[in-house]
Design an enzyme around this catalytic site. Structure first.
Site, PDB file in Angstrom:
ATOM      1  N   ASP A 114       7.133  -7.496 -38.272  1.00  0.00           N
ATOM      2  CA  ASP A 114       7.759  -7.302 -37.246  1.00  0.00           C
ATOM      3  C   ASP A 114       7.440  -7.907 -35.793  1.00  0.00           C
ATOM      4  OD1 ASP A 114       7.746  -5.794 -34.909  1.00  0.00           O
ATOM      5  OD2 ASP A 114       7.046  -3.988 -34.576  1.00  0.00           O
ATOM      6  N   ASP A 132      16.757 -13.768 -32.079  1.00  0.00           N
ATOM      7  CA  ASP A 132      18.183 -13.822 -31.831  1.00  0.00           C
ATOM      8  C   ASP A 132      17.845 -12.572 -33.581  1.00  0.00           C
ATOM      9  OD1 ASP A 132      20.929 -13.808 -32.635  1.00  0.00           O
ATOM     10  OD2 ASP A 132      20.384 -14.815 -34.441  1.00  0.00           O
TER      11      ASP A 132
END
Length: 254
Positions: A114, A132
């Protein structure tokens, strides 16, 4: 949040291209199997304009693997750079061979993590940071928070470059720009119309090198129009992105 509730990524063929999609018809990434290192999508070419700010980055960090277009391109055409990719979803990483993403080695590493939790570990280590991390719902709020942007700033070295891909029609678009502008002390810019509804925002970490190359380029682009016109009109900016990518490929004789 568990990835189990997400729609599973699919590899689909569209004409001569392979696409990564979460929802049919909503393309996340594309590859030309005949030229797997090419950048098919305009937004990917636009993000590579970071080399105008940072021509020889030592360490590039990417948030979001997707179909690996940017990761592959940087691996091949920036041979002096080390590349770290943070990807939340194991099922996306599992498709890396389908998209000809190279295996990990001393220069290239894909980490199942994460990015929000991992970013603080990267303090002062990145020259370029590409954000992105889209999923089927768009850009997760956790990747546009003031806290995340502050962690990104700290992950960069002085005069390092953050490149954020955001949608102009995202209802939080203006709020994202405000948070970036505040976090990076107004040192942000973009090239208008360079990738349609994908707005590619460049932010430079304030620090000890106000006259360094990335800072100088940011001031030049901001002078051309700040968050708007860039080089003056969309066609010029799209041509700039195409030229930037072509120049890197020519450097390796391609």
């Amino acid at each position: 949040m568990s990835t189990a509730i997400y729609k599973r990524p699919q590899v689909r063929r569209r004409g001569r291209h392979l696409s990564l999609e979460f929802t049919p018809g909503e393309v996340q990434s594309q590859m030309d199997p005949a030229d797997p290192y090419s950048l098919v999508l305009a937004y990917a070419r636009a993000m590579m304009c970071f080399v105008l700010f940072k021509p020889r980055p030592q360490h590039i960090v990417m948030v979001g693997l997707g179909g690996g277009s940017l990761a592959k391109f940087c691996y091949r055409y920036l041979p002096h750079s080390r590349i770290t990719v943070l990807e939340l979803r194991e099922d996306v990483i599992a498709l890396r061979e389908s998209f000809a993403i190279p295996p990990d080695d001393e220069r290239f590493r894909v980490i199942h993590a994460d990015a929000v939790r991992y970013m603080p570990q990267l303090r002062d280590s990145a020259d370029v940071l590409l954000v992105d991390g889209f999923d089927e719902g768009g850009l997760p709020p956790s990747l546009t928070s003031a806290r995340f942007y502050a962690d990104c700033r700290r992950a960069l070295r002085p005069d390092g470059v953050l490149v954020a891909n955001v949608f102009s029609y995202d209802p939080n678009y203006r709020a994202m720009l405000t948070r970036l502008r505040d976090c990076f002390q107004e040192r942000i810019c973009q090239f208008a119309g360079i990738a349609g509804n994908n707005r590619i925002v460049f932010a430079i970490r304030p620090g000890r090198a106000p006259g360094a190359p990335a800072s100088r380029m940011q001031r030049r682009v901001a002078a051309w129009g700040g968050y708007g016109p860039g080089l003056g009109f969309a066609l010029a900016n799209r041509m700039l992105a195409q030229w930037t990518v072509a120049r890197l490929r020519r450097a390796l004789g391609e």
